[in-house]
Scaffold this active site. Structure first.
Site, short mmCIF file in Angstrom:
data_model
loop_
_atom_site.label_atom_id
_atom_site.label_comp_id
_atom_site.label_asym_id
_atom_site.label_seq_id
_atom_site.Cartn_x
_atom_site.Cartn_y
_atom_site.Cartn_z
N GLN A 135 0.68 -1.13 0.14
CA GLN A 135 0.16 0.04 0.08
C GLN A 135 0.99 1.14 0.05
O GLN A 135 1.66 1.59 0.82
CB GLN A 135 -0.97 -0.07 1.20
N CYS A 188 -6.75 1.19 2.29
CA CYS A 188 -6.43 0.03 2.81
C CYS A 188 -7.57 -0.83 2.60
O CYS A 188 -7.70 -1.97 2.47
CB CYS A 188 -6.17 0.13 4.35
N ASP A 223 -1.85 -7.63 4.56
CA ASP A 223 -1.96 -6.24 4.93
C ASP A 223 -0.79 -5.52 4.09
O ASP A 223 0.34 -5.85 4.23
CB ASP A 223 -1.62 -6.34 6.47
#
Length: 236
Positions: free
Chosen positions: A95, A101, A187
Site C-alpha cells: 500500500q 487500505c 496487509d
C-alpha cells in the site's frame, strides 16, 4: 513510521477512506466487475460460533477493520523482521496510497479467490489482475497508484456510505484468505503475507475469527472493530 492511512510519506497520494459497510463494499466490487451472482459482502456480527453460523457460506475472504495503534505498529515491524518467503500463489500488494487500505483489502480478497469466482470479461478487475499477475507487490502498488479509473471508483464508494467520509481515520483494513490450505493475513502495510497456519475453505471464517479474537484482546477497551465476509452467492 507508517501511519494509519497506510502512507509512509507525507507526499503520498491520499484517497478518502472507505466505510466498513457491506452494502458499500458489495456495490463497489460489483461496479468493478465482480458479478452480483458471484459474491457479496456480509456483516459478521460476532466471533462466537452461533453468530459465525449466520454468515452465508461458502466464505471466500474475511475483512477486518481495527484500530491502528503503536502496539500493532510494533507487531508489524517484528513480523517484517522474521517474515519468510511466502507462498508464491498468494496475490499480495503493498500500500502506497493513503486511506487505500479498504480497497487493497478487497483486491487481496478477490485476487485470491479467482479460482472460485468468474469476473466479468473485460471489466476493471479482470483487466487489473491480468495486468498485475506477474508483478511484484511494489509494482502492483505503483500500478494501482497510477490507475485513474480505480481512484474515481474508490472516491464514489467512499462517499456512498451512511456517514461523511473523513480525511483521516484511526482504523485499518486487512484481509484473511485461504490459499493452498493455509490461512494468510494480507496487509498492504506489511512486507508480505503472514501465515497463521492450516485452514480450509470450509473453516476459513472460524480460523480467521480466532486470529481476529487475538487482535481484539490486544485492544480490550476499543470498540472500533468491524468484521465482514465476502461469500459466494448460492446457486439458484
Amino acid at each position: 513510521m507508517a501511519t494509519v492511512d497506510g502512507s509512509s510519506s507525507a507526499n503520498s497520494k491520499r484517497w478518502l477512506p472507505l466505510e466498513a459497510n457491506p452494502d458499500v463494499m458489495s456495490q463497489f466490487l460489483w461496479g468493478l466487475g465482480l458479478p452480483k451472482t458471484e459474491a457479496e459482502c456480509y456483516d459478521v456480527y460476532g466471533l462466537d460460533e452461533e453468530l459465525l453460523q449466520l454468515v452465508p457460506k461458502p466464505v471466500l475472504a474475511v475483512l477486518l477493520t481495527y484500530p491502528y495503534n503503536k502496539e500493532r505498529e510494533a507487531e508489524r515491524i517484528q513480523q517484517d523482521n522474521v517474515m519468510k518467503e511466502a507462498n508464491r500463489k498468494v496475490y499480495f500488494m503493498k500500500q502506497t496510497v493513503g486511506n487505500a487500505c479498504g480497497t487493497i483489502a478487497l483486491l487481496h480478497g478477490v485476487g485470491n479467490m479467482t479460482s472460485n469466482i468468474k469476473l466479468s470479461e473485460g471489466s476493471f478487475l479482470d483487466r487489473f489482475f491480468k495486468a498485475t499477475a506477474s508483478m511484484d507487490p511494489f509494482q502492483r502498488a505503483v500500478f494501482l497508484e497510477n490507475d485513474r479509473e480505480m481512484e474515481v471508483a474508490h472516491s464514489v464508494a467512499a462517499t456512498a456510505g451512511d456517514t461523511e467520509a473523513p480525511d483521516w481515520v484511526d482504523e485499518h483494513y486487512i484481509c484473511f484468505t485461504c490459499v493452498d490450505g493455509e490461512l494468510f493475513e494480507l496487509d498492504g502495510e506489511k512486507s508480505g503475507p503472514i501465515s497463521h497456519g492450516p485452514t480450509s475453505p470450509g473453516s476459513l471464517l472460524q480460523d480467521a475469527a480466532k486470529v481476529i479474537a487475538g487482535i481484539i484482546q490486544q485492544n480490550p477497551h476499543s470498540l472500533n472493530f468491524n468484521v465482514m465476509a465476502i461469500s459466494k452467492k448460492a446457486e439458484d
